[in-house]
Write a protein that holds these residues in place. Structure first.
Motif, PDB file in Angstrom:
ATOM      1  N   ILE A 130      -6.761  -4.829   8.294  1.00 55.37           N
ATOM      2  CA  ILE A 130      -5.459  -4.735   7.620  1.00 55.37           C
ATOM      3  C   ILE A 130      -5.247  -5.968   6.749  1.00 55.37           C
ATOM      4  CG2 ILE A 130      -2.954  -4.833   8.011  1.00 55.37           C
ATOM      5  CD1 ILE A 130      -3.478  -2.974  10.480  1.00 55.37           C
ATOM      6  N   ILE A 131      -5.522  -7.147   7.290  1.00 58.08           N
ATOM      7  CA  ILE A 131      -5.370  -8.401   6.543  1.00 58.08           C
ATOM      8  C   ILE A 131      -6.207  -8.368   5.270  1.00 58.08           C
ATOM      9  CG2 ILE A 131      -5.918 -10.884   6.611  1.00 58.08           C
ATOM     10  CD1 ILE A 131      -5.252 -10.611   9.735  1.00 58.08           C
ATOM     11  N   ASN A 132      -7.429  -7.839   5.369  1.00 62.99           N
ATOM     12  CA  ASN A 132      -8.347  -7.761   4.229  1.00 62.99           C
ATOM     13  C   ASN A 132      -8.095  -6.570   3.326  1.00 62.99           C
ATOM     14  OD1 ASN A 132      -9.616 -10.103   5.089  1.00 62.99           O
ATOM     15  ND2 ASN A 132     -11.189  -8.998   6.240  1.00 62.99           N
ATOM     16  N   ARG A 133      -7.062  -5.777   3.666  1.00 62.70           N
ATOM     17  CA  ARG A 133      -6.675  -4.580   2.892  1.00 62.70           C
ATOM     18  C   ARG A 133      -7.775  -3.520   2.886  1.00 62.70           C
ATOM     19  NH1 ARG A 133      -3.002  -8.209   3.038  1.00 62.70           N
ATOM     20  NH2 ARG A 133      -1.239  -8.126   1.614  1.00 62.70           N
ATOM     21  N   GLU A 134      -8.571  -3.501   3.953  1.00 61.01           N
ATOM     22  CA  GLU A 134      -9.596  -2.475   4.096  1.00 61.01           C
ATOM     23  C   GLU A 134      -9.003  -1.179   4.637  1.00 61.01           C
ATOM     24  OE1 GLU A 134     -12.753  -4.166   6.452  1.00 61.01           O
ATOM     25  OE2 GLU A 134     -12.806  -5.952   5.190  1.00 61.01           O
ATOM     26  N   ILE A 135      -7.906  -1.283   5.363  1.00 65.57           N
ATOM     27  CA  ILE A 135      -7.162  -0.106   5.811  1.00 65.57           C
ATOM     28  C   ILE A 135      -5.690  -0.345   5.485  1.00 65.57           C
ATOM     29  CG2 ILE A 135      -8.811   0.627   7.592  1.00 65.57           C
ATOM     30  CD1 ILE A 135      -7.098  -0.646   9.684  1.00 65.57           C
ATOM     31  N   PRO A 136      -4.965   0.735   5.202  1.00 63.93           N
ATOM     32  CA  PRO A 136      -3.561   0.568   4.788  1.00 63.93           C
ATOM     33  C   PRO A 136      -2.644   0.211   5.952  1.00 63.93           C
ATOM     34  CG  PRO A 136      -4.120   2.893   4.917  1.00 63.93           C
ATOM     35  CD  PRO A 136      -5.391   2.126   5.185  1.00 63.93           C
ATOM     36  N   ALA A 137      -1.545  -0.443   5.606  1.00 60.86           N
ATOM     37  CA  ALA A 137      -0.504  -0.773   6.579  1.00 60.86           C
ATOM     38  C   ALA A 137       0.795  -0.997   5.815  1.00 60.86           C
ATOM     39  CB  ALA A 137      -0.871  -2.029   7.364  1.00 60.86           C
ATOM     40  N   GLN A 138       1.893  -0.831   6.513  1.00 56.67           N
ATOM     41  CA  GLN A 138       3.199  -1.148   5.936  1.00 56.67           C
ATOM     42  C   GLN A 138       3.477  -2.621   6.228  1.00 56.67           C
ATOM     43  OE1 GLN A 138       5.289   0.327   3.970  1.00 56.67           O
ATOM     44  NE2 GLN A 138       4.138   2.241   3.839  1.00 56.67           N
ATOM     45  N   ILE A 139       3.111  -3.461   5.276  1.00 54.04           N
ATOM     46  CA  ILE A 139       3.255  -4.904   5.434  1.00 54.04           C
ATOM     47  C   ILE A 139       4.710  -5.296   5.191  1.00 54.04           C
ATOM     48  CG2 ILE A 139       2.546  -7.165   4.541  1.00 54.04           C
ATOM     49  CD1 ILE A 139      -0.212  -5.770   3.956  1.00 54.04           C
ATOM     50  N   ILE A 140       5.250  -6.041   6.122  1.00 53.10           N
ATOM     51  CA  ILE A 140       6.634  -6.487   6.058  1.00 53.10           C
ATOM     52  C   ILE A 140       6.725  -7.842   5.373  1.00 53.10           C
ATOM     53  CG2 ILE A 140       8.665  -7.110   7.447  1.00 53.10           C
ATOM     54  CD1 ILE A 140       7.843  -4.085   7.535  1.00 53.10           C
ATOM     55  N   SER A 141       5.832  -8.746   5.734  1.00 51.17           N
ATOM     56  CA  SER A 141       5.840 -10.096   5.176  1.00 51.17           C
ATOM     57  C   SER A 141       4.491 -10.744   5.444  1.00 51.17           C
ATOM     58  CB  SER A 141       6.952 -10.918   5.847  1.00 51.17           C
ATOM     59  OG  SER A 141       7.030 -12.215   5.314  1.00 51.17           O
ATOM     60  N   GLU A 142       4.152 -11.718   4.614  1.00 55.01           N
ATOM     61  CA  GLU A 142       2.947 -12.510   4.897  1.00 55.01           C
ATOM     62  C   GLU A 142       3.033 -13.836   4.195  1.00 55.01           C
ATOM     63  OE1 GLU A 142      -1.069 -11.335   3.448  1.00 55.01           O
ATOM     64  OE2 GLU A 142       0.003  -9.928   2.157  1.00 55.01           O
ATOM     65  N   ASP A 143       2.289 -14.774   4.726  1.00 56.14           N
ATOM     66  CA  ASP A 143       2.114 -16.069   4.089  1.00 56.14           C
ATOM     67  C   ASP A 143       0.630 -16.411   4.190  1.00 56.14           C
ATOM     68  OD1 ASP A 143       1.644 -17.153   6.668  1.00 56.14           O
ATOM     69  OD2 ASP A 143       3.594 -18.122   6.780  1.00 56.14           O
ATOM     70  N   GLU A 144       0.285 -17.633   3.939  1.00 56.73           N
ATOM     71  CA  GLU A 144      -1.119 -18.043   3.927  1.00 56.73           C
ATOM     72  C   GLU A 144      -1.817 -17.827   5.275  1.00 56.73           C
ATOM     73  OE1 GLU A 144      -3.734 -22.117   3.139  1.00 56.73           O
ATOM     74  OE2 GLU A 144      -1.565 -22.133   2.782  1.00 56.73           O
ATOM     75  N   HIS A 145      -1.075 -17.961   6.382  1.00 63.31           N
ATOM     76  CA  HIS A 145      -1.687 -17.936   7.704  1.00 63.31           C
ATOM     77  C   HIS A 145      -1.292 -16.761   8.594  1.00 63.31           C
ATOM     78  CE1 HIS A 145      -3.206 -21.943   6.933  1.00 63.31           C
ATOM     79  NE2 HIS A 145      -1.999 -22.311   6.572  1.00 63.31           N
TER      80      HIS A 145
END
Length: 130
Positions: free
Chosen positions: A8-23
């Motif tokens: 999911i982090i690598n965008r290899e599979i989809p997800a409903q991302i709510i928020s992200e930062d560098e870590h």
């Protein structure tokens, strides 16, 4: 082998991302206990939360707090429950669960099966709380 969360982090599979930062990244659980159940994950793959470096553990919780506050502002619930189980996926993750009753955070209950449209709607709602 990369965990499902790393994919999911690598965008290899989809997800409903709510928020992200560098870590860190937060996304909806696709098999939630209740609508709005979010997983908060470090981008660095670590299996057990207490194996994290102290500053990484603190950073994860501070990021989770930001997400929980956005959830609190946008989801009708009494409060946001927090759980760290760590048995299903060998990648640290914090469950943030909107609570109306104690049973809402009962992991032995059957999980909801939401449509892609329902997940997208919930994600948009929570993202609006930032």
């Amino acid at each position: 082998m990369a965990t499902i969360f790393t994919k999911i982090i690598n965008r290899e599979i989809p997800a409903q991302i709510i928020s992200e930062d560098e870590h860190h990244i937060a996304f909806l659980d696709i098999m939630p206990l209740v609508k709005g159940h979010v997983l908060v994950v470090p981008k660095k793959e670590v299996d057990y939360i207490f194996n994290m470096e102290p500053n990484e553990l603190a950073g994860l919780h501070l990021f989770a707090q930001q997400v929980a506050k956005a959830m609190d502002r946008t989801i009708k619930c009494t409060r946001i429950g927090v759980a760290v189980i760590g048995l299903e996926v060998p990648h640290v993750h914090i469950h943030l669960v909107p609570l109306r009753t104690m049973d809402d955070i009962n992991f032995t209950r059957p999980k909801l099966k939401l449509t892609a449209e329902e997940l997208a709607e919930v994600a948009d709602t929570i993202r609006g709380g930032f």
